[in-house]
Design a protein around this motif. Structure first.
Motif, PDB file in Angstrom:
ATOM      1  N   LEU A  13       0.840  -1.202   0.000  1.00 57.10           N
ATOM      2  CA  LEU A  13       0.000   0.000   0.000  1.00 57.10           C
ATOM      3  C   LEU A  13       0.874   1.251   0.000  1.00 57.10           C
ATOM      4  O   LEU A  13       2.002   1.242   0.506  1.00 57.10           O
ATOM      5  N   LYS A  31       5.334   2.454  -2.137  1.00 55.79           N
ATOM      6  CA  LYS A  31       4.511   1.340  -1.668  1.00 55.79           C
ATOM      7  C   LYS A  31       5.307   0.489  -0.678  1.00 55.79           C
ATOM      8  O   LYS A  31       6.480   0.173  -0.912  1.00 55.79           O
ATOM      9  N   ASP A  55      -5.289   2.883  -0.733  1.00 51.39           N
ATOM     10  CA  ASP A  55      -4.164   3.234  -1.585  1.00 51.39           C
ATOM     11  C   ASP A  55      -4.283   4.696  -2.023  1.00 51.39           C
ATOM     12  O   ASP A  55      -5.303   5.356  -1.777  1.00 51.39           O
ATOM     13  N   ASN A  97       1.292  -2.708  -6.245  1.00 51.03           N
ATOM     14  CA  ASN A  97       0.422  -3.223  -5.186  1.00 51.03           C
ATOM     15  C   ASN A  97       0.700  -4.687  -4.900  1.00 51.03           C
ATOM     16  O   ASN A  97       0.602  -5.132  -3.752  1.00 51.03           O
TER      17      ASN A  97
END
Length: 218
Positions: A13, A31, A55, A97
């Motif tokens: 995330l 991320k 996100d 992701n």
């Protein structure tokens, strides 16, 4: 995909930060691993945001929306770039992701459906490396180097919302009736007319992207 099981190595995330490319906006490219992801189908436009709960999409003119709901990148490619760049690249380093292992994402067919955890995703469009990505990696000539490698990961649309957790297997279902893969789409986007012609003939991309390929064949 051979005898090696394809699976999700890490779910990641965004940790929102100032855009490393210099734009006056927040960026979600940073991320970091999270316990799991809840994925859903956002609206059709880039500005409709990501398909991952919690996100962040900073560049709403080019990212987010149904066709770019979830982004995946292979651990094998991160390992390649670790060797090339001589630096450590943790899972999530390329803004993905899903960090995968055991699957060549560049060879996935466009519109291939994949069951992961309780979700079902569909291979969508290729990534175009941008100024934000270049600023984030801070490597000379990064956009050209990354593009020359041609392994840019894969965007997915969400067909069935659900939960994805590290360790979940990637199960391919309902193979599409064409042979256009992510690598071909990326080459077409870079101006390869033969690749663009194959893509147009297959009519496998969403309308906006299809029209771009039509223009490239001219």
């Amino acid at each position: 995909m051979g005898s090696v099981t394809a699976f999700v190595l890490s779910t990641n995330l965004a940790h929102p930060r100032t855009d490393p490319g210099g734009a006056d906006r927040v960026s979600g490219i940073d991320k970091r691993p999270a316990p799991s992801l809840e994925v859903f189908a956002p609206g059709p436009s880039y500005g409709d945001g990501p398909g991952v709960v919690g996100d962040t999409v900073g560049d709403s003119a080019h990212h987010g929306g149904a066709q770019k709901a979830v982004y995946a990148f292979a651990r094998e490619e991160l390992d390649h770039w670790e060797r090339e760049l001589g630096r450590t690249l943790p899972n999530g380093s390329f803004g993905e992701n899903l960090t995968t292992r055991g699957v060549d994402l560049s060879r996935l067919l466009i519109n291939q459906r994949i069951r992961i955890g309780t979700a079902e995703l569909e291979v969508s469009v290729s990534r175009t490396p941008c100024r934000t990505f270049a600023g984030w990696l801070d490597e000379a000539g990064w956009v050209k180097r990354f593009s020359a490698r041609e392994r840019t990961g894969a965007y997915f649309r969400v067909v069935v919302p659900g939960t994805i957790t590290a360790g979940d297997e990637l199960v391919l279902v309902d193979a599409p009736g064409h042979d256009v893969d992510m690598l071909t789409v990326f080459r077409g986007a870079l101006g390869d007319k033969e690749a663009a012609r194959r893509i147009v003939e297959a009519r496998c991309l969403p309308q906006m992207y299809h029209e771009r390929m039509v223009r490239l064949t001219g």
